[in-house]
Motif scaffolding. Structure first.
Motif, PDB file in Angstrom:
ATOM      1  N   ARG A  92       0.729  -1.181   0.063  1.00  0.00           N
ATOM      2  CA  ARG A  92       0.121   0.101  -0.086  1.00  0.00           C
ATOM      3  C   ARG A  92       0.758   1.277   0.142  1.00  0.00           C
ATOM      4  O   ARG A  92       1.991   1.322   0.394  1.00  0.00           O
ATOM      5  CB  ARG A  92      -0.971   0.024   1.163  1.00  0.00           C
ATOM      6  N   THR A  93       0.147   2.270  -0.695  1.00  0.00           N
ATOM      7  CA  THR A  93       0.790   3.412  -0.589  1.00  0.00           C
ATOM      8  C   THR A  93       0.287   4.412   0.769  1.00  0.00           C
ATOM      9  O   THR A  93      -0.688   3.848   1.139  1.00  0.00           O
ATOM     10  CB  THR A  93       0.685   4.351  -1.680  1.00  0.00           C
ATOM     11  N   VAL A  94       0.986   5.580   1.119  1.00  0.00           N
ATOM     12  CA  VAL A  94       0.674   6.314   2.313  1.00  0.00           C
ATOM     13  C   VAL A  94      -0.809   6.870   1.912  1.00  0.00           C
ATOM     14  O   VAL A  94      -1.860   6.981   2.803  1.00  0.00           O
ATOM     15  CB  VAL A  94       1.537   7.388   2.426  1.00  0.00           C
ATOM     16  N   ASP A  95      -1.147   7.221   0.668  1.00  0.00           N
ATOM     17  CA  ASP A  95      -2.387   7.823   0.260  1.00  0.00           C
ATOM     18  C   ASP A  95      -3.293   6.808   0.562  1.00  0.00           C
ATOM     19  O   ASP A  95      -4.483   7.058   0.827  1.00  0.00           O
ATOM     20  CB  ASP A  95      -2.118   8.480  -1.224  1.00  0.00           C
ATOM     21  N   GLU A  96      -3.264   5.451   0.070  1.00  0.00           N
ATOM     22  CA  GLU A  96      -4.025   4.581   0.231  1.00  0.00           C
ATOM     23  C   GLU A  96      -4.542   4.337   1.508  1.00  0.00           C
ATOM     24  O   GLU A  96      -5.658   4.194   1.932  1.00  0.00           O
ATOM     25  CB  GLU A  96      -3.625   3.165  -0.530  1.00  0.00           C
ATOM     26  N   VAL A  97      -3.620   4.161   2.479  1.00  0.00           N
ATOM     27  CA  VAL A  97      -3.780   4.229   3.673  1.00  0.00           C
ATOM     28  C   VAL A  97      -4.595   5.150   4.520  1.00  0.00           C
ATOM     29  O   VAL A  97      -5.468   5.125   5.212  1.00  0.00           O
ATOM     30  CB  VAL A  97      -2.405   4.080   4.714  1.00  0.00           C
ATOM     31  N   LEU A  98      -4.265   6.600   4.078  1.00  0.00           N
ATOM     32  CA  LEU A  98      -5.043   7.796   4.405  1.00  0.00           C
ATOM     33  C   LEU A  98      -6.379   7.631   3.956  1.00  0.00           C
ATOM     34  O   LEU A  98      -7.522   8.144   4.771  1.00  0.00           O
ATOM     35  CB  LEU A  98      -4.160   9.106   3.928  1.00  0.00           C
ATOM     36  N   ASP A  99      -6.535   7.057   2.648  1.00  0.00           N
ATOM     37  CA  ASP A  99      -8.153   6.637   2.387  1.00  0.00           C
ATOM     38  C   ASP A  99      -8.818   5.810   3.165  1.00  0.00           C
ATOM     39  O   ASP A  99     -10.036   6.000   3.471  1.00  0.00           O
ATOM     40  CB  ASP A  99      -7.900   6.325   0.890  1.00  0.00           C
ATOM     41  N   ILE A 104     -12.627   4.589   7.294  1.00  0.00           N
ATOM     42  CA  ILE A 104     -13.211   4.025   8.796  1.00  0.00           C
ATOM     43  C   ILE A 104     -13.735   5.088   9.735  1.00  0.00           C
ATOM     44  O   ILE A 104     -14.502   4.929  10.378  1.00  0.00           O
ATOM     45  CB  ILE A 104     -11.815   3.596   9.321  1.00  0.00           C
ATOM     46  N   CYS A 105     -13.009   6.201   9.450  1.00  0.00           N
ATOM     47  CA  CYS A 105     -13.646   7.291  10.526  1.00  0.00           C
ATOM     48  C   CYS A 105     -15.152   7.739  10.266  1.00  0.00           C
ATOM     49  O   CYS A 105     -15.866   8.114  11.022  1.00  0.00           O
ATOM     50  CB  CYS A 105     -12.654   8.681  10.553  1.00  0.00           C
ATOM     51  N   SER A 114     -15.521  12.933   2.862  1.00  0.00           N
ATOM     52  CA  SER A 114     -14.830  14.220   2.495  1.00  0.00           C
ATOM     53  C   SER A 114     -14.367  15.021   3.515  1.00  0.00           C
ATOM     54  O   SER A 114     -13.275  15.690   3.461  1.00  0.00           O
ATOM     55  CB  SER A 114     -15.986  15.197   1.751  1.00  0.00           C
ATOM     56  N   SER A 115     -15.059  15.164   4.736  1.00  0.00           N
ATOM     57  CA  SER A 115     -14.600  16.054   5.623  1.00  0.00           C
ATOM     58  C   SER A 115     -13.184  15.508   6.374  1.00  0.00           C
ATOM     59  O   SER A 115     -12.349  16.334   6.797  1.00  0.00           O
ATOM     60  CB  SER A 115     -15.645  16.078   6.801  1.00  0.00           C
ATOM     61  N   PHE A 116     -13.214  14.085   6.348  1.00  0.00           N
ATOM     62  CA  PHE A 116     -11.841  13.579   6.813  1.00  0.00           C
ATOM     63  C   PHE A 116     -10.623  13.398   6.011  1.00  0.00           C
ATOM     64  O   PHE A 116      -9.472  13.705   6.178  1.00  0.00           O
ATOM     65  CB  PHE A 116     -12.169  12.215   7.281  1.00  0.00           C
ATOM     66  N   GLU A 117     -10.983  13.513   4.606  1.00  0.00           N
ATOM     67  CA  GLU A 117     -10.137  13.499   3.611  1.00  0.00           C
ATOM     68  C   GLU A 117      -9.532  14.825   3.550  1.00  0.00           C
ATOM     69  O   GLU A 117      -8.119  15.183   3.165  1.00  0.00           O
ATOM     70  CB  GLU A 117     -10.898  13.197   2.066  1.00  0.00           C
TER      71      GLU A 117
END
Length: 300
Positions: A92-99, A104-105, A114-117
């Motif tokens: 996985r990439t960092v961006d995929e983990v952040l997604d 989850i949040c 979108s508010s978490f992104e």
């Protein structure tokens, strides 16, 4: 030759002894207070405050008008996530983990992804949202299942939530945050309270506020807790609920009628009180400042 070595040895010994005496003098005479404090901290447990949760305010029918919610702050370290992925050979990439984190949040808090992104796109991502204790455990469990690391979740503050919109707002009153930082050993964290400053929140602040608890703890050199027996503690006592004689639906109707009358007749103010003549209980009032007769019971 032997005499020279002996003299050198004696000189070194005397130098070390002199330095040791100077150090002892500095610790015990010049800097005695810091020495006592550090010695106390090494051999005595520290205390951490346990903050009480403020009680609810309810109407005569038990409908919650005001409640207290816990807010947590969730911090992410992108470098820690990146290092974990590289160390574990995770594709996985960092961006995929952040997604994944945003998804989850969103699922746990029922808020838009979108508010978490938007917050996670920042250089130093910090998420701040209302989270119940069981939701926090659910969030941590989902992070673990998805092998997400590099985050810290911690209590941030209490927030008073007014569930009756603006109805009876002047009657209920307002609060303010109080953070009393205690630096004297062994108490080194903060007392966090919500204090009433007007209305019912102020008049019955002592009943709503509760009382602080505390617990002792000892940490090792790495700051990790030590499993020490016989540490003392005091239970935290959460605030008591306060139930009003007010009927919130009747109050909403009365406020609308008063507002309509003031606008229609261009009056400077208006007042209306609905009372049960048998018991003296006030079911609804507008522009009243004396709140003592509005309490049905507290600690019910």
């Amino acid at each position: 030759m032997n005499i020279s070595r002996f003299k050198i040895t004696i000189a070194i010994f005397l130098l070390i002894a002199a330095l040791w005496i100077v150090q002892l003098f500095a610790i015990q005479i010049i800097d005695v207070y810091n020495f006592k404090s550090s010695r106390y901290n090494r051999n005595n447990p520290s205390k951490r405050f346990l903050n009480p949760i403020r009680g609810k305010i309810l109407d005569r029918n038990g409908k919650v008008l005001v409640a207290t919610n816990l807010y947590f702050q969730l911090d992410f370290d992108k470098n820690a996530i990146k290092n974990y992925l590289r160390r574990k050979n995770d594709p996985r990439t960092v961006d995929e983990v952040l997604d994944q984190i945003a998804t989850i949040c969103s699922e746990v808090t029922n808020k838009k992804k979108s508010s978490f992104e938007k917050k996670l796109a920042k250089k130093t991502p910090v998420l701040f949202f209302h989270l119940l204790e069981e939701d926090k455990l659910k969030l941590v469990r989902k992070f673990k299942q998805n092998k997400i690391t590099g985050y810290v979740i911690q209590f941030s503050k209490y927030k008073r939530t007014y569930l009756s919109d603006n109805t009876a707002l002047r009657l209920i009153g307002n609060i303010k945050e109080n953070i009393d930082t205690v630096s004297e050993s062994p108490l080194k964290n903060s007392k966090y309270t919500l204090q009433g400053i007007s209305g019912i929140e102020s008049s019955y602040n002592d009943h709503l506020a509760g009382s602080f608890g505390w617990k002792e703890y000892l940490n090792n050199a790495k700051g990790e807790p030590l499993p020490v027996k016989d540490l003392q503690f005091k239970d935290v006592v959460n605030g008591s609920d306060v139930q009003l004689t007010i009927d919130i639906e009747l109050q909403r109707s009365i406020e609308a009628i008063i507002q309509e009358g003031v606008e229609k007749y261009e009056a400077q103010t208006g007042m209306c009180t609905v009372m049960d003549p048998k018991t003296g209980e006030i079911w609804s009032t507008k522009w009243r400042r004396d709140y003592s007769s509005l309490i049905k019971c507290w600690n019910c």
